[in-house]
Design an enzyme around this catalytic site. Sequence first.
Site, PDB file in Angstrom:
ATOM      1  N   ASP A  64      -3.361   2.276  -5.761  1.00 32.37           N
ATOM      2  CA  ASP A  64      -2.169   2.358  -4.915  1.00 32.37           C
ATOM      3  C   ASP A  64      -1.977   1.165  -3.982  1.00 32.37           C
ATOM      4  O   ASP A  64      -1.140   1.218  -3.083  1.00 32.37           O
ATOM      5  CB  ASP A  64      -2.196   3.645  -4.089  1.00 32.37           C
ATOM      6  CG  ASP A  64      -3.392   3.714  -3.149  1.00 32.37           C
ATOM      7  OD1 ASP A  64      -4.322   2.904  -3.304  1.00 32.37           O
ATOM      8  OD2 ASP A  64      -3.401   4.592  -2.260  1.00 32.37           O
ATOM      9  N   GLU A  65      -2.727   0.079  -4.164  1.00 34.66           N
ATOM     10  CA  GLU A  65      -2.510  -1.080  -3.299  1.00 34.66           C
ATOM     11  C   GLU A  65      -2.829  -2.369  -4.039  1.00 34.66           C
ATOM     12  O   GLU A  65      -3.626  -2.389  -4.975  1.00 34.66           O
ATOM     13  CB  GLU A  65      -3.329  -0.982  -2.008  1.00 34.66           C
ATOM     14  CG  GLU A  65      -4.819  -1.009  -2.193  1.00 34.66           C
ATOM     15  CD  GLU A  65      -5.566  -1.048  -0.861  1.00 34.66           C
ATOM     16  OE1 GLU A  65      -5.124  -1.766   0.065  1.00 34.66           O
ATOM     17  OE2 GLU A  65      -6.598  -0.367  -0.761  1.00 34.66           O
ATOM     18  N   ASP A  82       0.858  -1.189   0.000  1.00 38.34           N
ATOM     19  CA  ASP A  82       0.000   0.000   0.000  1.00 38.34           C
ATOM     20  C   ASP A  82       0.891   1.235   0.000  1.00 38.34           C
ATOM     21  O   ASP A  82       1.661   1.453   0.940  1.00 38.34           O
ATOM     22  CB  ASP A  82      -0.898  -0.013   1.236  1.00 38.34           C
ATOM     23  CG  ASP A  82      -2.021   1.014   1.159  1.00 38.34           C
ATOM     24  OD1 ASP A  82      -2.031   1.812   0.202  1.00 38.34           O
ATOM     25  OD2 ASP A  82      -2.874   1.014   2.057  1.00 38.34           O
TER      26      ASP A  82
END
Length: 439
Positions: A105-106, A11
Amino acid sequence: MRTRATVLHADADSFFAAVEQRDKPSLRGRPVLVGGTGPRGVVSTASYEARRAGARSAMSMSRARRLSPAAAVLFPRFEAYSAYSRVIMAELGTLSELVEPLSIDEAFVDLEAGPFADDPAGAATEVRARIRERTGLAVSIGIGRTKLVAKLASDAGKPDGLLVVEPADEDGFLLPLPVRAVPGIGPATAAALERLDVRTVADLRRQPLDILTMTVGESSGVNLFRLARGIDPRPVAPSGERKSVGAERTFAQDIFGTDLIAAAVDRVTDEALRRLTAHGGGARTVVAKVRFADFTTLTRSVTLPQPSAEPAELRAAAHQAARAAGISDSVRLLGVSFHNLSAHAQLTLPWDSEETVPVAVDEPADGPAMLGLLTEQNARPGLDIEHESLGRGWVVHVRGRQATVRFESVDTPPARSQVLDLDADPLLLVPPLPRTLDG
């Protein structure tokens, strides 16, 4: 379930704000808020400097600005974030062929499907270093036997941390956690559990299954019963095709009246159609989302006989879905999204070359600005600009024909603000620099 900790969750820390600080040297170490910049804007991401003052994502921008008055407030630049995301996902892909992106983003990574199952911590350390070298961004990583533990471990490791939870240590890690830390437990479920005096995962584990199902429902109760015991058999599954595309807009002031609402539906549909075109193919189901002044939210859908890429047909379906919501009150937010996407869609060729003229809405759209000459109307704080002789920089603000900008980029020293007369010194809105990914 697997017997060793080989599920990795990565993350990127405070992703949107971190990208802005990376691309704008004068903002490094300063509080940054990314999100809607209008009076009803919402924070998408707050930098850790802003979080220390109490600002956080999903908070109204007005409240976040009061809590962190020194923060730079920036409009999102999704093109830049997508470019950084591609690099992060590519690096995670070197660990295993099984990478499941959860968002921009993860992602989860199944290390059992790659060469690093015997040394998860070493693999995580190396990939974090490579991501930082290529992007300048920090990525927190958690590793566990299940998706649940890996996700909670990466949360616990933030910011810029790495935490491996071995199977033998799971209870020691899980049981003291607040119950709200468990993914899927929101305010309503937490309030229901609070009435049972359930505040930690240990409290949750002590609850019998029948009590949980009576309190939060059959499906949720069974799920919580399992998660409290660390039981999470979900595999890491690389995502397939995108399930939907769309756009929505929160208005600076509530809108009312058939004509104004219809015009607003057109504007939101225009943006959704642009995203559908970028995705490719067509859609069979069109969904309209309407939020009224009292925050009541309704969604209505229209399903076509077959997938279509024809703008007129999709636009008509969007209007039909919006009307089905029974709009009879002031509207705060409108959204249009396309579902049941298909690469093979019907496209009707026009019989003539006449173009429809889009209906204008008085309120400025809270969406991406078009490229071209910078004006007060299309200016948003944080967008990239370029001057013929001064080079590239970004918008601080524009008032009338006076533009305050900073001429800096990822590989320059921090710059001070300059005020330019747009008549004497015109500025171009430009896309983000792709070379920001060179590290």
